[in-house]
Structures are given as structure tokens and as C-alpha cells.
Motif scaffolding. Structure first.
Motif, PDB file in Angstrom:
ATOM      1  N   THR A  73       2.139  -3.567  -4.134  1.00 28.90           N
ATOM      2  CA  THR A  73       0.829  -4.216  -4.165  1.00 28.90           C
ATOM      3  C   THR A  73       0.867  -5.628  -3.576  1.00 28.90           C
ATOM      4  N   THR A  83       3.986   1.791  -6.203  1.00 31.50           N
ATOM      5  CA  THR A  83       3.189   1.385  -5.052  1.00 31.50           C
ATOM      6  C   THR A  83       3.290  -0.122  -4.854  1.00 31.50           C
ATOM      7  N   GLY A 137       0.796  -1.220   0.000  1.00 31.44           N
ATOM      8  CA  GLY A 137       0.000   0.000   0.000  1.00 31.44           C
ATOM      9  C   GLY A 137       0.827   1.267   0.000  1.00 31.44           C
ATOM     10  N   ASP A 138       2.103   1.178   0.380  1.00 29.82           N
ATOM     11  CA  ASP A 138       2.972   2.352   0.399  1.00 29.82           C
ATOM     12  C   ASP A 138       3.518   2.645  -0.993  1.00 29.82           C
ATOM     13  N   ASN A 139       3.646   3.929  -1.298  1.00 35.78           N
ATOM     14  CA  ASN A 139       4.248   4.357  -2.558  1.00 35.78           C
ATOM     15  C   ASN A 139       5.683   4.796  -2.285  1.00 35.78           C
ATOM     16  N   GLN A 157       6.626   8.550  -2.934  1.00 36.10           N
ATOM     17  CA  GLN A 157       6.114   9.442  -1.893  1.00 36.10           C
ATOM     18  C   GLN A 157       6.919   9.323  -0.609  1.00 36.10           C
ATOM     19  N   LEU A 162       5.186  -4.123  -7.735  1.00 35.58           N
ATOM     20  CA  LEU A 162       4.852  -2.705  -7.634  1.00 35.58           C
ATOM     21  C   LEU A 162       4.059  -2.249  -8.852  1.00 35.58           C
TER      22      LEU A 162
END
Length: 364
Positions: free
Chosen positions: A351, A349, A183-185, A188, A345
Motif C-alpha cells: 500500500t 498487498t 498495488g501488487d499483492n 498472487q 502491506l
């Protein structure tokens, strides 16, 4: 005294269980932290580094079990003596690493709550205070069940802790607190938030003017007039915020390809920080996964710290149809607690992420 012991019992027991469980959830990560402590520039005990994982499992299981023992009142004298010896050792360790600035993050609460060694030392001093109360008031620690019931709960707690440690080692941490979790990008997490704190540093200038020595403290401008600057000392008042991800990169021998690959909408990363020590069974499984991914239009890359000769040897041995790129070893160990492991990814992100034991559960 009885009520003080009761409060201390609950406080210490719960804190030991929480602290131990966070590390028990990720014993491999705790073993990496122990390797830092065992290094030549900290405790200078490099002969213990190969045994770091075993020591990590024993320590965290014991930590959780002691918390359980204390709460249920199982063998109070043994429990309190063990707590006292453990907290004295860790108080020394955190003070040593803090005073000599050896380890930046003590690892007491894993990645869930990063703490500086000074913060951890303070926490250990508080714990030591409450454990001393338990030590001198041990007669007030009574079992909350019958003798048989207390023994059964203690045994179940020990077996459950040991089983949980084995499970996460054979798979992945049940709870992922790192900046590479699903869930993390990554893009970012590699930049600072707009409201990030900047460093605040005091500069103390020593200088002479008209033959008189003076001092001035400011934020870096220095004295407006002077004959000679004798010296300047700095003191950090507020540390700057840092990005969650600082050292991640995907590099070939010639260029940095991080941005290029993180823009891919179907990227499979095979992570193996050390190809020589990668599990052979895992590499065979990942060969099949990579072939399937390539057939379905994925971009497939390997991530490692191994040298070029090793990369080519592994590609030949397992007949791999993708290239390996370079990344920092500590970063690769953080991305996935498996050697090898797989991460999918979508435009940066995360997945999906799997231990090599669970490769068949990946959905392409």
C-alpha cells in the motif's frame, strides 16, 4: 541515402532515449546488473564493483543524451562515433553473456521489458546496422535548430537527465516496474497464472536394438524397446513461465514465516539488505517510524541478510523494538531501492513504499 539516414536517425535516437530513460528511472537497479557483469564468473572485473553505481549513472545519462544529440543534430561526428563505440561494446557484452550463459537478463530495458542476452544481442545487431548507416551518412545529419538553439537544447537535456538521476537516487524510481510495486499483492505474484505456459523439451535418445544404433526424439518417454541406452540430450523448445516473485521469504533462524506475516492487515517492513552499510540517518528515522507504527497497532518487522550478531548490534545501537528476519539479498534490493527503506502491506498487498529520505510522508 539522405532518407535512409533520416529514418535511422529517428529510430536510433528514440530507442536510445527510451532505453536510457528506463534505466535512468532506476540507476541503482542498473548498477546491480553491472555488478553481475563485473563478477568473477562473468567479466572477472571485481575491482569495478564498488564503482558500479557511478558507472551506471554515467552510462545511462550518456545514453539518453546521445539520443537527444542525434535527434537535434548536435555535434554529429562526435555523436555518431560515440553511438558506434557504445553499441559495439554492448554487442560484445550481450554476445559474451549469451554465448557463455552468464547473465539471464541483460538489463537493457531495466525491469520494464526483461530481455534474455540473445534477444538483447539481436537488438544490438539491428541497432548496429542502423548506426552504421548514420556513420557512413553522417554528412546528412543536420541540426534542426540554430547553433545556439541546438547547444541550449543539448545542455538542457544533459542537465535534466543528470537531475533526474539524482532525484530517483535520493527518493525512489518514479515508475516502478517490479513485482513489489504499490498495488501488487505478493501472494498472487508468487503463484503462476492458470494459463501459464509449461516447458516443452525435446529428448534425443541414442540407443541400440538388435546390435544397431538408433536415435529417437520425443518429449521424454524414451524408446519402447532397446538393448542399451547410450545417451540422451535435451533441447528446450519453449521455456516455462515463472511466477513474478520466486525467492521472497520471511525466515527466522528456525522457520519460514512468510505466510504468517503476509496475512497481517497492518504490516510495516523495514528493509535493509545490509545493516552494516545502512544509512545511519535512515536508521534513526526508521526507529521513530517503527515506534509510531507499534503504538498504532502495526506489526513491525525488519528484513535483512545480515548475520545474527550484526542484527543484535543494530537493535541495541538504535534501540529497536522489533525483530529482523532473513530474506535473499537480491530480493531485498528489488523490493525497495533504499538501504534502509520502508514498505507497508495490507494482507500481502503493498500500500505504501518509501525511501528513508521520505519516511515522514508515510501515512499510518
Amino acid at each position: 541515402m539522405k532518407y535512409l539516414v533520416g529514418i535511422s536517425r529517428v529510430f536510433v535516437g528514440v530507442l536510445f532515449i527510451i532505453s536510457g530513460f528506463v534505466k535512468l528511472n532506476d540507476p541503482l537497479g542498473f548498477s546491480y546488473k553491472l555488478q553481475e557483469y563485473f563478477g568473477t564468473d562473468v567479466l572477472n572485473l571485481p575491482f569495478l564493483e564498488p564503482y558500479a553505481l557511478g558507472i551506471a549513472v554515467i552510462v545511462v545519462v550518456f545514453e539518453v543524451v546521445l539520443g537527444i544529440f542525434l535527434l537535434i543534430g548536435y555535434k554529429p561526428k562526435f555523436t555518431v562515433w560515440s553511438l558506434l563505440l557504445m553499441i559495439v561494446f554492448f554487442t560484445f557484452l550481450t554476445f559474451y553473456s549469451a554465448y557463455f550463459d552468464k547473465v539471464k537478463d541483460c538489463g537493457c530495458f531495466g525491469d520494464a521489458m526483461p530481455m534474455t542476452p540473445w534477444q538483447s544481442f539481436t537488438k544490438d545487431i539491428v541497432l548496429l546496422f542502423f548506426i552504421l548507416i548514420l556513420f557512413f551518412g553522417v554528412k546528412h545529419i543536420k541540426p534542426i535548430f540554430s547553433k545556439l538553439g541546438t547547444t541550449v537544447v543539448a545542455l538542457v537535456g544533459f542537465l535534466a537527465s543528470l537531475s533526474f538521476a539524482y532525484y530517483v537516487l535520493m527518493h525512489l524510481p518514479v515508475i516502478d516496474f517490479r513485482a513489489y510495486k504499490i498495488g501488487d499483492n505478493l501472494q498472487q505474484n508468487m503463484v503462476l497464472a492458470p494459463d501459464a505456459k509449461r516447458a516443452i523439451i525435446d529428448y534425443e535418445w541414442t540407443y541400440t536394438i538388435n546390435g544397431e544404433e538408433k536415435t529417437l526424439t520425443d518429449r521424454g518417454q524414451g524408446p519402447a524397446e532397446y538393448d542399451e541406452i547410450i545417451g540422451v540430450e535435451t533441447k528446450e523448445i519453449q521455456a516455462a513461465d515463472l511466477p513474478k516473485i520466486q525467492d521472497f521469504s520471511i525466515e527466522s533462524e528456525d522457520e519460514d514465516l512468510t505466510s504468517y506475516f503476509l496475512e497481517k492487515d497492518k504490516l510495516l517492513m523495514i528493509v535493509a539488505y545490509n545493516l552494516k552499510s545502512s544509512e545511519k540517518e535512515g536508521m534513526v528515522k526508521l526507529k521513530s517510524l517503527a515506534d509510531e507504527a507499534l503504538a498504532k497497532g502495526y506489526t513491525v518487522i525488519g528484513m535483512t541478510t545480515s548475520d545474527e550478531a550484526t542484527k543484535q548490534d543494530v537493535k541495541s545501537t538504535y534501540n529497536l523494538d522489533f525483530e529482523f528476519y532473513l530474506c535473499d539479498e537480491k530480493v531485498l534490493k528489488t523490493i525497495v531501492r533504499s538501504n534502509p527503506g520502508a514498505v507497508i502491506l495490507n494482507k500481502g498487498t503493498v500500500t505504501q513504499k518509501k525511501h528513508w529520505n521520505d519516511i515522514e510522508d508515510l501515512k499510518l
